[in-house]
Design a protein around this motif. Structure first.
Motif, short mmCIF file in Angstrom:
data_model
loop_
_atom_site.label_atom_id
_atom_site.label_comp_id
_atom_site.label_asym_id
_atom_site.label_seq_id
_atom_site.Cartn_x
_atom_site.Cartn_y
_atom_site.Cartn_z
N ASN A 31 0.85 -1.18 0.00
CA ASN A 31 0.00 0.00 0.00
C ASN A 31 0.90 1.24 0.00
O ASN A 31 1.55 1.54 1.01
N PRO A 32 0.95 2.00 -1.09
CA PRO A 32 1.93 3.09 -1.17
C PRO A 32 1.56 4.32 -0.35
O PRO A 32 2.39 5.23 -0.21
N ILE A 33 0.35 4.37 0.21
CA ILE A 33 -0.05 5.54 1.00
C ILE A 33 -0.48 5.16 2.42
O ILE A 33 -1.05 5.98 3.13
N GLY A 34 -0.16 3.94 2.84
CA GLY A 34 -0.52 3.50 4.18
C GLY A 34 0.53 3.91 5.21
O GLY A 34 1.60 4.43 4.88
N PRO A 35 0.27 3.64 6.49
CA PRO A 35 1.19 4.05 7.55
C PRO A 35 2.52 3.31 7.54
O PRO A 35 3.49 3.78 8.15
#
Length: 317
Positions: free
Chosen positions: A141-145
């Motif tokens: 996931n490139p925009i996850g935490p």
């Protein structure tokens, strides 16, 4: 290992958990070692050089320019490696893994040195294939935490492989899977030190998720042996190689084993699973076996028994 005799080796991140074990192994092999670390997660060096001249230290953030000695081999282990640390300052994690890697690459190119990059199994994300092979592209996931770590490590790999193709850089990339052993701290945030600390205190062991997620735990002595061979073996040039133990275990099983070792009668409790936490994680080590003649030697149960008997999980300062 006669290869290392009189070699000059830079270890960025040499004050960290794996770094200290690697530094000691290099010292034992008669290399001269220069450690660079900003001590954001590392600690004072607890290694034993043969002579005072064999080891030098530099307190420095590798993201910024500095003078470094001319080296034969450069190991880049500079990065926080547990979620509690790399998510604590995600921008700095990005800088370390991308800008810092660029600085170490530039120095290796200037020296004509071999660069061994400590990448991570996190580049596979929550993998779509099993076990994970170096040819797998990952599911991140490139925009996850977790992206500050997962994606910055992926970016570092892309940077280094471009340098292999365009500048003939001698780069070897280790995708390191879960590693445990002496020197981990009770505040590390990862499964084994968490469970061992709770079991020692006689408190319930906390699992994040339902416990069915799997990991493959490699003893640090085996991980370091793999890293040493990466720096030595010509066939590893330009390669990405998994370094990990292919024996898969569920998180619930590891909690039960540690509970039993400590004689803890407390329950195991379950809390919400972290966002983007992978369900399965297990390396295919065929490439390491064929190119490095490397396989892990320490069985998980033996490693856990040693940790318990010697009290090798460090207390936080």
């Amino acid at each position: 290992m006669s290869f290392w005799h009189d070699k000059i080796v830079i270890v960025a991140g040499g004050a960290g958990f794996i770094g200290q074990h690697l530094v000691q192994a290099l010292l034992n092999a008669h290399a001269s070692v220069h450690v660079i670390d900003n001590h954001s997660t590392g600690r004072a060096l607890e290694v034993q050089p043969r002579t005072q001249q064999q080891l030098t230290q530099q307190h420095h953030d590798i993201c910024t320019p500095t003078m470094m000695p001319k080296a034969d081999v450069v190991y880049n282990l500079a990065s926080p490696a547990s979620p509690v640390h790399y998510q604590g300052d995600p921008i700095q994690t990005w800088k370390t893994n991308v800008l810092g890697t660029l600085k170490m690459l530039e120095h290796a190119l200037d020296c004509g040195a071999t660069l061994v990059q400590a990448s991570t199994s996190e580049v596979y994300g929550d993998p779509l294939s099993h076990p994970q092979k170096e040819t797998d592209w990952g599911n991140v996931n490139p925009i996850g935490p977790r992206a500050c770590y997962d994606e910055s490590k992926r970016a570092a790999e892309a940077l280094l492989m471009d340098a292999v193709r365009t500048a003939s850089a001698d780069v070897r990339i280790a995708r390191i899977f879960n590693t445990y052993g002496p020197g981990m701290t009770d505040s590390d945030g990862r499964a084994i030190p968490n469970f061992a600390t709770q079991a020692e205190q006689g408190t319930p062991l906390t699992i994040y998720g339902d416990g069915t997620q799997t990991r493959s735990f490699c003893h640090v002595s085996d991980t370091v042996e793999g890293l040493m061979r990466l720096g030595m073996v010509d066939a590893a040039k330009g390669q990405v190689i998994n370094i990990g133990n292919p024996t898969e275990v569920t998180i619930l099983e590891i909690a039960q084993q540690i509970n039993a070792l400590f004689g803890n009668k407390s329950d195991i409790v379950f809390e919400d699973r972290p966002v983007d936490d992978p369900q399965r994680r297990c390396p295919d080590i065929g490439r390491a076996e064929s190119l490095l003649d490397w396989t892990p030697q320490m069985k998980l149960q033996d490693g856990l028994i040693t940790l318990h008997q010697t009290g090798q999980i460090r207390k936080s300062a």
